[in-house]
Design a protein around this motif. Structure first.
Motif, PDB file in Angstrom:
ATOM      1  N   VAL A  29       0.849  -1.194   0.000  1.00  0.00           N
ATOM      2  CA  VAL A  29       0.000   0.000   0.000  1.00  0.00           C
ATOM      3  C   VAL A  29       0.884   1.243   0.000  1.00  0.00           C
ATOM      4  O   VAL A  29       1.959   1.259   0.602  1.00  0.00           O
ATOM      5  CB  VAL A  29      -0.982   0.015   1.203  1.00  0.00           C
ATOM      6  N   LYS A  31       0.609   5.833  -0.508  1.00  0.00           N
ATOM      7  CA  LYS A  31      -0.181   7.044  -0.715  1.00  0.00           C
ATOM      8  C   LYS A  31       0.199   7.608  -2.080  1.00  0.00           C
ATOM      9  O   LYS A  31       1.359   7.509  -2.507  1.00  0.00           O
ATOM     10  CB  LYS A  31       0.117   8.076   0.378  1.00  0.00           C
ATOM     11  N   ILE A  32      -0.770   8.208  -2.736  1.00  0.00           N
ATOM     12  CA  ILE A  32      -0.513   8.827  -4.043  1.00  0.00           C
ATOM     13  C   ILE A  32       0.662   9.800  -3.935  1.00  0.00           C
ATOM     14  O   ILE A  32       1.519   9.862  -4.816  1.00  0.00           O
ATOM     15  CB  ILE A  32      -1.767   9.543  -4.578  1.00  0.00           C
ATOM     16  N   CYS A  48       6.363   2.631  -0.215  1.00  0.00           N
ATOM     17  CA  CYS A  48       5.168   1.866   0.131  1.00  0.00           C
ATOM     18  C   CYS A  48       5.376   1.055   1.403  1.00  0.00           C
ATOM     19  O   CYS A  48       6.502   0.933   1.898  1.00  0.00           O
ATOM     20  CB  CYS A  48       4.793   0.934  -1.023  1.00  0.00           C
ATOM     21  N   ASN A  82      -7.265   6.386 -13.688  1.00  0.00           N
ATOM     22  CA  ASN A  82      -8.095   6.159 -12.495  1.00  0.00           C
ATOM     23  C   ASN A  82      -7.309   6.319 -11.193  1.00  0.00           C
ATOM     24  O   ASN A  82      -7.593   5.645 -10.202  1.00  0.00           O
ATOM     25  CB  ASN A  82      -8.777   4.792 -12.540  1.00  0.00           C
ATOM     26  N   LEU A  83      -6.312   7.201 -11.199  1.00  0.00           N
ATOM     27  CA  LEU A  83      -5.558   7.574 -10.002  1.00  0.00           C
ATOM     28  C   LEU A  83      -5.596   9.092  -9.915  1.00  0.00           C
ATOM     29  O   LEU A  83      -5.170   9.759 -10.853  1.00  0.00           O
ATOM     30  CB  LEU A  83      -4.111   7.086 -10.071  1.00  0.00           C
ATOM     31  N   VAL A  92      -3.446   3.632  -2.243  1.00  0.00           N
ATOM     32  CA  VAL A  92      -3.633   2.667  -3.323  1.00  0.00           C
ATOM     33  C   VAL A  92      -2.975   1.354  -2.922  1.00  0.00           C
ATOM     34  O   VAL A  92      -1.994   1.337  -2.178  1.00  0.00           O
ATOM     35  CB  VAL A  92      -3.054   3.178  -4.664  1.00  0.00           C
ATOM     36  N   GLU A  93      -3.543   0.259  -3.409  1.00  0.00           N
ATOM     37  CA  GLU A  93      -3.018  -1.076  -3.120  1.00  0.00           C
ATOM     38  C   GLU A  93      -2.520  -1.699  -4.419  1.00  0.00           C
ATOM     39  O   GLU A  93      -3.279  -1.848  -5.378  1.00  0.00           O
ATOM     40  CB  GLU A  93      -4.096  -1.961  -2.498  1.00  0.00           C
ATOM     41  N   PHE A 114      -3.369  -1.466  -9.803  1.00  0.00           N
ATOM     42  CA  PHE A 114      -3.814  -1.223  -8.438  1.00  0.00           C
ATOM     43  C   PHE A 114      -5.242  -1.717  -8.249  1.00  0.00           C
ATOM     44  O   PHE A 114      -6.027  -1.778  -9.209  1.00  0.00           O
ATOM     45  CB  PHE A 114      -3.749   0.284  -8.116  1.00  0.00           C
ATOM     46  N   GLY A 118      -7.331   1.215 -10.922  1.00  0.00           N
ATOM     47  CA  GLY A 118      -6.312   2.183 -11.323  1.00  0.00           C
ATOM     48  C   GLY A 118      -5.072   1.482 -11.838  1.00  0.00           C
ATOM     49  O   GLY A 118      -4.784   0.339 -11.475  1.00  0.00           O
ATOM     50  N   ASP A 119      -4.362   2.154 -12.725  1.00  0.00           N
ATOM     51  CA  ASP A 119      -3.081   1.619 -13.164  1.00  0.00           C
ATOM     52  C   ASP A 119      -2.154   2.744 -13.586  1.00  0.00           C
ATOM     53  O   ASP A 119      -2.569   3.884 -13.762  1.00  0.00           O
ATOM     54  CB  ASP A 119      -3.226   0.577 -14.279  1.00  0.00           C
TER      55      ASP A 119
END
Length: 148
Positions: A29, A31-32, A48, A82-83, A92-93, A114, A118-119
């Motif tokens: 995991v 954070k953006i 991460c 999608n992020l 995000v994971e 993710f 998201g990718d």
């Protein structure tokens, strides 16, 4: 006295190596705001909290996480889908990391996938990826689960 966990230090220079990093980073995991692209330095760095799959059941009943850094070198571009880059605190994971070679080897595209759809596509001149644990591990009561 408890045994000290050995920090993971891995390099990837081909798709097989990258598959090993992907397995080690499954369910990490971040954070953006901890994903940073340095266009001038041609690096993408992801800080991460990695779930230590390799330690599960070895040292304790609970799982462990460790702070890790993943860095891609020779990066020519980064595209996210999608992020929300403006949501610096959003978590995000990471599910997987894949590589698709370009017509002109050794260039290609690394895809970080993710949870939640998201990718991130990382365009590279060649695979030059490093993963390093940068803290001591800590216990976590939650082991990531996956539907079959």
């Amino acid at each position: 006295m408890a045994e000290t966990a050995k920090p993971l230090r891995l390099l990837a220079q081909d798709a097989e190596d990258l598959a090993v990093l992907s397995a080690a980073l499954q369910d990490a995991v971040a954070k953006i705001g901890d994903i940073r692209w340095d266009a001038q330095g041609r690096t993408l760095t992801v800080a991460c909290n990695r779930f230590r799959w390799e330690a599960l059941g070895q040292r304790a009943k609970a799982g462990e996480r460790v702070r890790s850094a993943l860095q891609f070198g020779d990066v020519t571009g980064v595209q996210a889908r999608n992020l929300r880059r403006d949501a610096k605190g959003a978590v995000v994971e990471l599910l997987s990391i894949g590589f698709e070679a370009a017509e002109e080897a050794p260039a290609g595209v690394v895809t970080l996938t993710f949870a939640g759809g998201g990718d991130m596509r990382v365009l590279v001149d060649c695979l030059d990826v490093a993963l390093a644990d940068v803290s001591d591990p800590w216990s976590t009561p939650r082991t990531p689960g996956h539907a079959d």
